[in-house]
Design a protein around this motif. Structure first.
Motif, PDB file in Angstrom:
ATOM      1  N   ALA A 138       0.828  -1.220   0.000  1.00  0.00           N
ATOM      2  CA  ALA A 138       0.000   0.000   0.000  1.00  0.00           C
ATOM      3  C   ALA A 138       0.858   1.263   0.000  1.00  0.00           C
ATOM      4  O   ALA A 138       0.414   2.322  -0.436  1.00  0.00           O
ATOM      5  CB  ALA A 138      -0.919  -0.004   1.227  1.00  0.00           C
ATOM      6  N   GLU A 139       2.096   1.143   0.451  1.00  0.00           N
ATOM      7  CA  GLU A 139       2.974   2.319   0.519  1.00  0.00           C
ATOM      8  C   GLU A 139       3.749   2.559  -0.772  1.00  0.00           C
ATOM      9  O   GLU A 139       4.384   3.598  -0.933  1.00  0.00           O
ATOM     10  CB  GLU A 139       3.994   2.139   1.663  1.00  0.00           C
ATOM     11  N   VAL A 140       3.730   1.599  -1.673  1.00  0.00           N
ATOM     12  CA  VAL A 140       4.609   1.722  -2.850  1.00  0.00           C
ATOM     13  C   VAL A 140       3.929   1.423  -4.195  1.00  0.00           C
ATOM     14  O   VAL A 140       4.529   1.636  -5.245  1.00  0.00           O
ATOM     15  CB  VAL A 140       5.846   0.797  -2.710  1.00  0.00           C
ATOM     16  N   ILE A 141       2.700   0.928  -4.151  1.00  0.00           N
ATOM     17  CA  ILE A 141       2.004   0.624  -5.413  1.00  0.00           C
ATOM     18  C   ILE A 141       0.723   1.448  -5.450  1.00  0.00           C
ATOM     19  O   ILE A 141      -0.084   1.390  -4.514  1.00  0.00           O
ATOM     20  CB  ILE A 141       1.729  -0.890  -5.538  1.00  0.00           C
ATOM     21  N   PHE A 142       0.553   2.222  -6.530  1.00  0.00           N
ATOM     22  CA  PHE A 142      -0.521   3.223  -6.519  1.00  0.00           C
ATOM     23  C   PHE A 142      -1.508   3.084  -7.672  1.00  0.00           C
ATOM     24  O   PHE A 142      -1.137   2.744  -8.786  1.00  0.00           O
ATOM     25  CB  PHE A 142       0.090   4.631  -6.553  1.00  0.00           C
ATOM     26  N   GLU A 150      -1.219   3.182 -11.570  1.00  0.00           N
ATOM     27  CA  GLU A 150      -0.346   4.315 -11.929  1.00  0.00           C
ATOM     28  C   GLU A 150       1.082   3.810 -12.088  1.00  0.00           C
ATOM     29  O   GLU A 150       1.861   3.805 -11.129  1.00  0.00           O
ATOM     30  CB  GLU A 150      -0.347   5.341 -10.795  1.00  0.00           C
ATOM     31  N   PRO A 151       1.483   3.383 -13.296  1.00  0.00           N
ATOM     32  CA  PRO A 151       2.793   2.732 -13.439  1.00  0.00           C
ATOM     33  C   PRO A 151       3.986   3.637 -13.134  1.00  0.00           C
ATOM     34  O   PRO A 151       4.937   3.202 -12.483  1.00  0.00           O
ATOM     35  CB  PRO A 151       2.824   2.272 -14.898  1.00  0.00           C
ATOM     36  N   GLU A 152       3.933   4.899 -13.587  1.00  0.00           N
ATOM     37  CA  GLU A 152       5.142   5.721 -13.445  1.00  0.00           C
ATOM     38  C   GLU A 152       5.343   6.200 -12.012  1.00  0.00           C
ATOM     39  O   GLU A 152       6.451   6.145 -11.479  1.00  0.00           O
ATOM     40  CB  GLU A 152       5.124   6.900 -14.440  1.00  0.00           C
ATOM     41  N   LEU A 153       4.249   6.636 -11.381  1.00  0.00           N
ATOM     42  CA  LEU A 153       4.344   7.061  -9.978  1.00  0.00           C
ATOM     43  C   LEU A 153       4.852   5.894  -9.118  1.00  0.00           C
ATOM     44  O   LEU A 153       5.770   6.026  -8.297  1.00  0.00           O
ATOM     45  CB  LEU A 153       2.965   7.522  -9.482  1.00  0.00           C
ATOM     46  N   THR A 154       4.267   4.725  -9.360  1.00  0.00           N
ATOM     47  CA  THR A 154       4.664   3.533  -8.615  1.00  0.00           C
ATOM     48  C   THR A 154       6.149   3.239  -8.819  1.00  0.00           C
ATOM     49  O   THR A 154       6.889   3.002  -7.860  1.00  0.00           O
ATOM     50  CB  THR A 154       3.832   2.311  -9.082  1.00  0.00           C
ATOM     51  N   VAL A 157       8.383   5.782  -6.869  1.00  0.00           N
ATOM     52  CA  VAL A 157       8.393   5.607  -5.410  1.00  0.00           C
ATOM     53  C   VAL A 157       9.029   4.273  -5.023  1.00  0.00           C
ATOM     54  O   VAL A 157       9.863   4.197  -4.117  1.00  0.00           O
ATOM     55  CB  VAL A 157       6.950   5.717  -4.847  1.00  0.00           C
ATOM     56  N   LEU A 158       8.645   3.231  -5.750  1.00  0.00           N
ATOM     57  CA  LEU A 158       9.125   1.896  -5.399  1.00  0.00           C
ATOM     58  C   LEU A 158      10.631   1.770  -5.649  1.00  0.00           C
ATOM     59  O   LEU A 158      11.358   1.196  -4.822  1.00  0.00           O
ATOM     60  CB  LEU A 158       8.338   0.847  -6.197  1.00  0.00           C
ATOM     61  N   SER A 159      11.112   2.322  -6.760  1.00  0.00           N
ATOM     62  CA  SER A 159      12.552   2.147  -7.004  1.00  0.00           C
ATOM     63  C   SER A 159      13.365   2.917  -5.964  1.00  0.00           C
ATOM     64  O   SER A 159      14.409   2.443  -5.525  1.00  0.00           O
ATOM     65  CB  SER A 159      12.974   2.493  -8.434  1.00  0.00           C
ATOM     66  N   ARG A 160      12.854   4.080  -5.559  1.00  0.00           N
ATOM     67  CA  ARG A 160      13.574   4.833  -4.521  1.00  0.00           C
ATOM     68  C   ARG A 160      13.615   3.996  -3.232  1.00  0.00           C
ATOM     69  O   ARG A 160      14.641   3.861  -2.583  1.00  0.00           O
ATOM     70  CB  ARG A 160      12.859   6.167  -4.271  1.00  0.00           C
ATOM     71  N   ALA A 195       6.045  -8.305 -11.451  1.00  0.00           N
ATOM     72  CA  ALA A 195       6.619  -7.633 -12.618  1.00  0.00           C
ATOM     73  C   ALA A 195       6.923  -6.164 -12.300  1.00  0.00           C
ATOM     74  O   ALA A 195       7.937  -5.622 -12.743  1.00  0.00           O
ATOM     75  CB  ALA A 195       5.653  -7.728 -13.795  1.00  0.00           C
ATOM     76  N   ILE A 196       6.050  -5.536 -11.521  1.00  0.00           N
ATOM     77  CA  ILE A 196       6.257  -4.126 -11.147  1.00  0.00           C
ATOM     78  C   ILE A 196       7.518  -4.007 -10.281  1.00  0.00           C
ATOM     79  O   ILE A 196       8.331  -3.097 -10.464  1.00  0.00           O
ATOM     80  CB  ILE A 196       5.013  -3.610 -10.374  1.00  0.00           C
ATOM     81  N   VAL A 197       7.675  -4.941  -9.358  1.00  0.00           N
ATOM     82  CA  VAL A 197       8.853  -4.912  -8.474  1.00  0.00           C
ATOM     83  C   VAL A 197      10.111  -5.182  -9.298  1.00  0.00           C
ATOM     84  O   VAL A 197      11.143  -4.527  -9.107  1.00  0.00           O
ATOM     85  CB  VAL A 197       8.697  -5.926  -7.308  1.00  0.00           C
ATOM     86  N   ALA A 198      10.019  -6.112 -10.252  1.00  0.00           N
ATOM     87  CA  ALA A 198      11.189  -6.420 -11.092  1.00  0.00           C
ATOM     88  C   ALA A 198      11.637  -5.172 -11.850  1.00  0.00           C
ATOM     89  O   ALA A 198      12.821  -4.868 -11.940  1.00  0.00           O
ATOM     90  CB  ALA A 198      10.865  -7.550 -12.061  1.00  0.00           C
ATOM     91  N   ARG A 199      10.669  -4.443 -12.368  1.00  0.00           N
ATOM     92  CA  ARG A 199      11.012  -3.219 -13.115  1.00  0.00           C
ATOM     93  C   ARG A 199      11.653  -2.186 -12.171  1.00  0.00           C
ATOM     94  O   ARG A 199      12.696  -1.611 -12.481  1.00  0.00           O
ATOM     95  CB  ARG A 199       9.750  -2.636 -13.767  1.00  0.00           C
ATOM     96  N   ALA A 200      11.028  -1.989 -11.011  1.00  0.00           N
ATOM     97  CA  ALA A 200      11.519  -0.957 -10.085  1.00  0.00           C
ATOM     98  C   ALA A 200      12.904  -1.325  -9.537  1.00  0.00           C
ATOM     99  O   ALA A 200      13.716  -0.452  -9.259  1.00  0.00           O
ATOM    100  CB  ALA A 200      10.528  -0.762  -8.952  1.00  0.00           C
ATOM    101  N   ALA A 201      13.157  -2.623  -9.380  1.00  0.00           N
ATOM    102  CA  ALA A 201      14.454  -3.056  -8.835  1.00  0.00           C
ATOM    103  C   ALA A 201      15.501  -3.142  -9.946  1.00  0.00           C
ATOM    104  O   ALA A 201      16.647  -3.461  -9.681  1.00  0.00           O
ATOM    105  CB  ALA A 201      14.307  -4.425  -8.184  1.00  0.00           C
ATOM    106  N   ASN A 202      15.050  -2.893 -11.186  1.00  0.00           N
ATOM    107  CA  ASN A 202      15.920  -3.061 -12.347  1.00  0.00           C
ATOM    108  C   ASN A 202      16.571  -4.448 -12.304  1.00  0.00           C
ATOM    109  O   ASN A 202      17.785  -4.597 -12.474  1.00  0.00           O
ATOM    110  CB  ASN A 202      16.977  -1.952 -12.367  1.00  0.00           C
TER     111      ASN A 202
END
Ligand code: ASP
Length: 447
Positions: A138-142, A150-154, A157-160, A195-202
């Motif tokens: 809830a704190e990192v996926i929007f 919201e892919p870009e906002l997520t 925030v998530l990659s940071r 998949a979202i986490v994989a992208r954010a973690a590069n």
């Protein structure tokens, strides 16, 4: 892929259904240092006929909505987690979490909040077992106020957040709305979170752990013991999934595709199996050419379709003929599947379920729009897609498909091939469907 720096590992419901399964997942994560970010589903079925925790949570919401007593069902859910904790020998106490769920239930909480608790609690357990930090999704996926992801906002925030955390457990399936309320993806959505986490973690690789060793070249209910697919491209997967071959949530492709990260479907019960790699490009993977010329990647199909067959003399000279027909289809809120055409004939392939009860209206409206010489709906159509990047530019692939069907005396009612040459689609009578899939599979796999 053993020299990977970062892997995101998502575990499906059956991989975390019991303490025993969870122990397997923990061993898999510990086996490689690169397995740094873990995305769990809720506990799934332990055996045929068992209940998934997410289904129980959804039932809990329906029960509360009807003002019926919820305590038994909630106790049953709590029991599932108690058993897991006991089996793991964990001293984690989930009593405060269940007290919070009870409180929310009494306050008339949302379906999405309740449905998400399966992943949330499993995340707490895994984080505790592994000694990894827990990040509440809830704190990192929007999602926006309309509930759209919201892919870009997520990603920002998530990659940071992940850049500050060497490893973490992030529960799958949910995120939050601008007002802070929980919002879930559609069912099976933990794949999307992974998949979202994989992208954010590069990440170098997104491992999706499930209960099968990857994709099979054909449906095992039709073809006995089909071969596993070693490597498939995102696009091929999309073609096969459209035709009904499902292992992965459809939306889970997009975030990793944007970042060019491969997905590896793996089996928690047979971790030594290679599984299937889903890769961005057709040009090769790990230095290996990924498809031999003339080979196919898979064959899949769908029943339940029909053809609207339209004929008109000199149709080819009537500008706008096709547009008018398709306008009728669109105005009726129908989505067409394919559009095979001849010189003076046009066929629109539609789902039979979609047009049920609207057949006469559809024919009438097309008659009004284009005054055809002949129009009829022909039912009982099945489509089969033969998919493979190996067919691109390889003469003879179509001949082999048609030859295999001819040998079995199966009539082809329609043919469609896109210019990508990634697939050949044939339409056959529904009664011939299974035999046709089997014949095509055999043609391309037997020596
Ligand atoms: N637990 C959710 C479901 O059953 C999401 C998931 O498992 O991916 O649909």
């Amino acid at each position: 892929m053993n020299n990977c720096q970062t892997k995101v590992v998502k575990f499906g419901g059956t991989s975390l259904a019991s303490a025993e399964q969870m122990q397997k997942a923990v061993a898999i994560i510990r086996a490689e240092d690169a397995r740094r970010y873990v995305v769990p589903s809720a506990p799934g079925k332990r055996f045929d006929g068992d209940k998934k925790v997410t289904d129980m949570l959804i039932a809990l919401h329906h029960t509360a909505e009807q003002s019926l007593p919820c305590e038994d069902l909630l106790a049953e859910i709590e029991q599932r987690y108690t058993e897991i904790l006991r089996g793991l020998g964990s001293s984690l106490d989930l009593t405060p979490e269940f007290a919070a769920i009870r409180e929310q239930l009494q306050a008339g909480t949302t379906l999405d909040y309740l449905a998400s608790r399966g992943e949330y609690l499993n995340g707490l357990i895994l984080a505790d077992c592994l000694g990894f930090p827990f990040i509440d999704a809830a704190e990192v996926i929007f999602f926006d106020e309309n509930g759209a992801f919201e892919p870009e906002l997520t990603n920002r925030v998530l990659s940071r957040r992940l850049s500050r955390q060497r490893c973490a457990v992030i529960p799958g399936f949910y995120g939050s709305l601008p007002n802070g309320e929980i919002k879930t993806f559609s069912r099976g959505g933990s794949d999307v979170t992974g998949a979202i986490v994989a992208r954010a973690a590069n990440a170098d690789l997104y491992e999706n752990w499930t209960d099968v060793s990857g994709f099979l070249m054909a449906d095992p209910r039709i073809v006995p013991s089909p071969r596993a697919i070693e490597v498939i491209t995102y696009r091929e997967l999309r073609e096969l999934s459209y035709m009904g071959a499902a292992v992965l949530h459809e939306d889970s492709i997009f975030p990793v595709k944007v970042a060019g990260i491969p997905i590896n479907i793996k089996n928690t019960n047979r971790p030594g199996d290679d599984g299937t790699f889903i890769v961005p490009s057709k040009d090769g993977f790990r230095g290996v050419a990924t498809a031999s010329p003339g080979s196919i990647t898979g064959v899949a199909g769908r029943k339940g379709l029909c053809l609207v067959h339209i004929e008109k003399d000199m149709m080819n000279q009537e500008i706008g003929f096709g547009a008018k027909v398709l306008q009728v289809v669109a105005d009726m809120g129908l989505s067409f599947e394919h559009l095979p055409s001849g010189i003076d004939t046009m066929c629109v392939v539609l789902s039979r379920a979609d047009i049920a009860g609207k057949e006469s209206e559809l024919l009438e409206r097309i008659r009004d729009a284009v005054q055809p010489d002949f129009i009829a709906i022909e039912g009982e159509l099945a489509l089969i897609a033969v998919v493979g990047r190996g067919m691109t530019g390889a003469p003879g692939s179509a001949a082999r498909v048609f030859g295999a069907l001819a040998k079995k005396k199966i009539n082809i009612r329609m043919i469609d091939q896109g210019s990508s040459e990634l697939n050949i689609i044939v339409g056959v009578n529904e009664g011939d469907f299974e035999r046709a899939v089997d014949a095509i599979y055999a043609e391309f796999t037997s020596k």
